[in-house]
Design a protein around this motif. Structure first.
Motif, PDB file in Angstrom:
ATOM      1  N   CYS A  84       0.830  -1.212   0.000  1.00 19.23           N
ATOM      2  CA  CYS A  84       0.000   0.000   0.000  1.00 19.23           C
ATOM      3  C   CYS A  84       0.862   1.259   0.000  1.00 19.23           C
ATOM      4  N   VAL A 145      -7.751  -1.360   4.918  1.00 18.57           N
ATOM      5  CA  VAL A 145      -8.745  -1.538   3.847  1.00 18.57           C
ATOM      6  C   VAL A 145      -9.517  -0.242   3.621  1.00 18.57           C
ATOM      7  N   ILE A 146      -9.892   0.423   4.728  1.00 16.23           N
ATOM      8  CA  ILE A 146     -10.580   1.710   4.618  1.00 16.23           C
ATOM      9  C   ILE A 146      -9.700   2.730   3.915  1.00 16.23           C
ATOM     10  N   CYS A 148      -7.461   2.124   1.617  1.00 18.78           N
ATOM     11  CA  CYS A 148      -7.489   1.814   0.181  1.00 18.78           C
ATOM     12  C   CYS A 148      -8.786   2.292  -0.467  1.00 18.78           C
ATOM     13  N   LEU A 149      -9.901   2.048   0.206  1.00 18.02           N
ATOM     14  CA  LEU A 149     -11.196   2.425  -0.370  1.00 18.02           C
ATOM     15  C   LEU A 149     -11.381   3.937  -0.412  1.00 18.02           C
ATOM     16  N   CYS A 152      -9.500   5.126  -3.432  1.00 16.26           N
ATOM     17  CA  CYS A 152     -10.193   4.724  -4.656  1.00 16.26           C
ATOM     18  C   CYS A 152     -11.485   5.508  -4.863  1.00 16.26           C
ATOM     19  N   TRP A 295      -6.017   0.092  -6.021  1.00 21.85           N
ATOM     20  CA  TRP A 295      -6.566   0.201  -4.666  1.00 21.85           C
ATOM     21  C   TRP A 295      -7.664  -0.826  -4.434  1.00 21.85           C
ATOM     22  N   ALA A 299      -7.331  -3.527  -1.517  1.00 21.73           N
ATOM     23  CA  ALA A 299      -8.386  -3.601  -0.498  1.00 21.73           C
ATOM     24  C   ALA A 299      -8.893  -5.026  -0.351  1.00 21.73           C
ATOM     25  N   THR A 302      -6.101  -7.226   1.319  1.00 21.53           N
ATOM     26  CA  THR A 302      -5.903  -6.896   2.728  1.00 21.53           C
ATOM     27  C   THR A 302      -7.092  -7.329   3.564  1.00 21.53           C
ATOM     28  N   ALA A 303      -8.304  -7.203   3.039  1.00 17.13           N
ATOM     29  CA  ALA A 303      -9.495  -7.642   3.774  1.00 17.13           C
ATOM     30  C   ALA A 303      -9.434  -9.146   4.030  1.00 17.13           C
TER      31      ALA A 303
END
Length: 689
Positions: A84, A145-146, A148-149, A152, A295, A299, A302-303
């Motif tokens: 990341c 994850v948040i 990355c989102l 994106c 991303w 995400a 990683t999730a």
């Protein structure tokens, strides 16, 4: 005989029996408490060492509750986290162009994770000591994850952007070729007789705030994962296996930057709107790659690993078995309760301030971090600017080519230190040597320029008086190439009045009054230009730069372990955790946080062409490459040179410092996980090395 006249000899047995009864009762209470504690532990065994939760548990899953499996999952998760960081650095230039963000602002954004990590690490290490740590690690990964989102989400909120869509065939940017242009085309491309209006756009602050918020959240997730994860590893692995476990997890994490940069390179080869057909090639400076696709991939990955991490038990079965065995054997508790009072902290700070080796070694590290940070973050941008390479090529070279040299440097230094066990002075001397070699390499960067790239910077002032009447201040950057191989910022700046296509389907701009027809045999008829910047061949210089960069990666990685050994051995064991934590905080305050901001400001200072809008200066499209090359590299080299002098001072004061014990020499692998986990400098190095 009354009770008052009883013989003492008769009363004594009752007193003795009463005393014995009290002792037995006390012993019985202690035994009951011990049994109750053991019973409580036995009752908790099934809960504390059971893998999974809800429907995600069972004997099959329980078989994976081992030290090896945890270290493997922890290393893979660390690899994803490093991916990341690398992916963000690899897409920085694309974010600049898409959202019109100055480099200095992106420098401020990039230190958001350092700010939150610095404070979250201390709180995490203090308050999360007796919780279900794998679930908190999973929470930290879900926080990433948040991150990355959030990054994106910008693409789904704002789309590809009008500038990018105009360069696709589907949106008809070049369909009107009769020379009768629409008002929008005239505003963007050609010479106008009246002042052009500024470019209206959506708020430019919202994307910047979202990017900073994402980085801030990333720092919290990083702190949760690293601090809690290393403590869990230290408590649940056999001490004899610690070196192997640490090496394996570090190796997995070191793969992250290479994979992250490779993913960025792959995504940037696609156009930002994959369903549209672009009319430009990736080598064009206006090319915007599909930065957002990576991303989504990160995400999802990683999730998945975050979910797997939460399945680990509160304590590994093997660890609990060892702990109960030691308790039954009557081994003393060696845990030392730390004094967290302000008085003790202030006393420790004063002691550390008088430790000359610690102080000068910390200053040397900060100076090195400050100087070299520009290459960790802005190398792809430097390659694009100086050597006219595509964003995909620059990202690939930064992340993958030099990885082998970094790994070789780490392994080679570890082997040499473990085998030959050099003295503290030898280690400090090597650190100083590395600094001076790095300065020499940076001076090589200054000398490795590209004449064609440097000549492009002159286009900002070519016949500037000619295009004054065209009012090109707010015209988008759209370079064109004249017959004499001179690149102009746009058709407007070249004074062009019409547009058409030639037999090769190339877009031509004609009537370009600002193009000088001198030395052209056919005269004014050749005052035309082809769409796109003139070709510049800087590939050989780029390869030379890459070779020097690989050399610096090799020598820089070799000093990582030697610097850490000095930091660990120059302080008493009881103050080690606090000293390393304090050093990490100081390094963040004076190194990791201010350096990206400073270098971002320095890069922006040498911008020649800004993408101006009504409300913002926007991103920079063209730099004074010669001045930038000198200023950027000399500033970085000066900091590292000062760090080299500080290492010489460390060498002078380290004459009595012992790195290895006399009876049993400690190798490099004897560094404990708590030592490594106490400093964030190592993680920062792993991300960028």
């Amino acid at each position: 005989m009354s009770d008052d006249t009883k013989d003492p000899r008769e009363v004594a047995p009752f007193l003795k029996e009463s005393k014995l009864t009290a002792i037995d009762q006390k012993e019985q209470e202690l035994e009951d408490a011990r049994r109750e504690q053991e019973l409580s532990e036995n009752l908790d065994d099934g809960k504390d060492i059971t893998c999974g939760f809800w429907i995600f548990k069972g004997p099959t899953l329980q078989s994976f509750a081992t030290e090896t499996m945890y270290v493997t999952i922890y290393g893979i998760a660390g690899c994803f986290m490093a991916m990341c960081f690398a992916y963000f650095n690899g897409t920085i230039t694309t974010l600049e162009k898409r959202y019109k963000i100055p480099t200095k602002t992106l420098g401020i954004i990039s230190v958001g994770n350092d700010m939150s990590t610095m404070f979250a690490s201390a709180l995490t290490g203090y308050y999360l000591r007796k919780v279900h740590r794998p679930r908190w690690m999973g929470l930290g990964l879900f926080t990433i994850v948040i991150f990355c989102l959030l990054n994106c989400s910008l693409h789904f909120i704002y789309g590809a952007g009008e500038d990018a869509l105009k360069l696709t065939r589907d949106h008809g940017a070049y369909q009107n070729l009769s020379g009768h242009l629409t008002s929008s085309q005239r505003d963007q491309k050609l010479c106008m007789n009246e002042t052009s209006s500024c470019i209206q756009e959506d708020s430019v602050w919202v994307p910047q705030m979202i990017l900073f918020l994402a980085q801030f959240i990333l720092g919290i997730g990083q702190a949760l994962f690293l601090v809690v994860g290393l403590a869990y590893m230290d408590d649940n692995t056999t001490k004899s296996k610690t070196p192997a476990m640490l090496s394996f997890s570090t190796f997995l994490r070191m793969l992250g930057p290479a994979i992250g940069y490779s993913l960025a390179s792959l995504c940037l080869r696609w156009y930002i709107e994959p369903t549209a057909e672009p009319l430009i090639k990736p080598e064009d400076p206006r090319w915007l790659g599909a930065w957002w696709i990576g991303w989504l991939i990160l995400a999802a990955m990683t999730a998945l690993i975050a979910f797997v991490m939460t399945l680990f038990p509160k304590e590994l079965p093997s660890s609990k078995a060892r702990r109960l065995k030691y308790r039954k054997a009557g081994e003393p508790n060696t845990t030392v309760e730390m004094d967290f009072s302000l008085g003790y902290m202030w006393h420790s700070i004063k002691l550390l301030a008088t430790n000359k080796v610690y102080v000068y070694n910390t200053i040397a590290s900060i100076l090195y971090f400050f100087g070299y940070m520009v290459y960790w973050i802005f190398t792809p941008k430097y390659i694009e600017t100086q050597y006219q390479q595509s964003a995909s090529m620059a990202t690939m070279a930064t992340g993958t080519v030099a990885l082998g040299f970094s790994a070789a440097g780490v392994l080679l230094s570890g082997f040499v230190v473990s085998k030959y066990k050099p003295s503290a002075r030898a280690l400090a001397a090597w650190n100083a040597t590395v600094d001076f070699l790095t300065v020499a390499g940076i001076l090589g960067f200054v000398a490795i320029g590209c004449k064609g790239s440097d000549e492009l910077s002159s286009m900002a002032t070519v016949d500037g008086s000619c295009s004054v009447s065209c009012h090109c201040e707010y015209v988008h950057y759209a370079p064109i190439c004249s017959p004499d191989n001179v690149t102009y910022i746009s058709a407007c700046h070249a004074g062009c009045t019409a547009k058409t296509k030639d037999q090769l389907e190339r877009t031509l701009y004609t009537g370009c009054d600002c193009i000088n027809p001198t030395n052209l045999t056919t005269g004014i008829e050749l005052q035309y230009a082809v769409d796109g910047a003139c070709h510049v061949d800087c590939f050989n210089q780029f390869l030379l730069f890459l070779g020097v960069m690989c050399f610096l990666k090799l020598v820089g990685a070799s000093s990582k372990s030697t610097n850490l050994l000095i930091a660990l051995r120059c302080i008493p064991p009881e103050d080690k955790s606090f000293a390393l934590g304090l050093g990490s905080m100081v390094a963040s305050l004076f190194g990791f946080i201010p350096s990206p901001i400073f270098y971002g400001w320095l890069i922006d200072k040498y911008c020649l062409v800004w993408g101006k809008t009504c409300s913002n200066k926007g991103n920079c499209w063209l730099y004074d490459t010669v001045s930038l090359r000198y200023a950027l590299n000399l500033a970085a080299g000066t900091c590292i040179l000062l760090g080299g002098f500080m290492n010489i001072v460390v060498w002078y004061h380290a004459k009595h410092l012992k790195i290895f014990d006399d009876e049993k020499a400690k190798s490099l692998e004897d560094i404990t996980l708590k030592d490594l986990g106490s400093t964030l400098q190592l993680q920062k190095l792993d991300e960028n090395i």
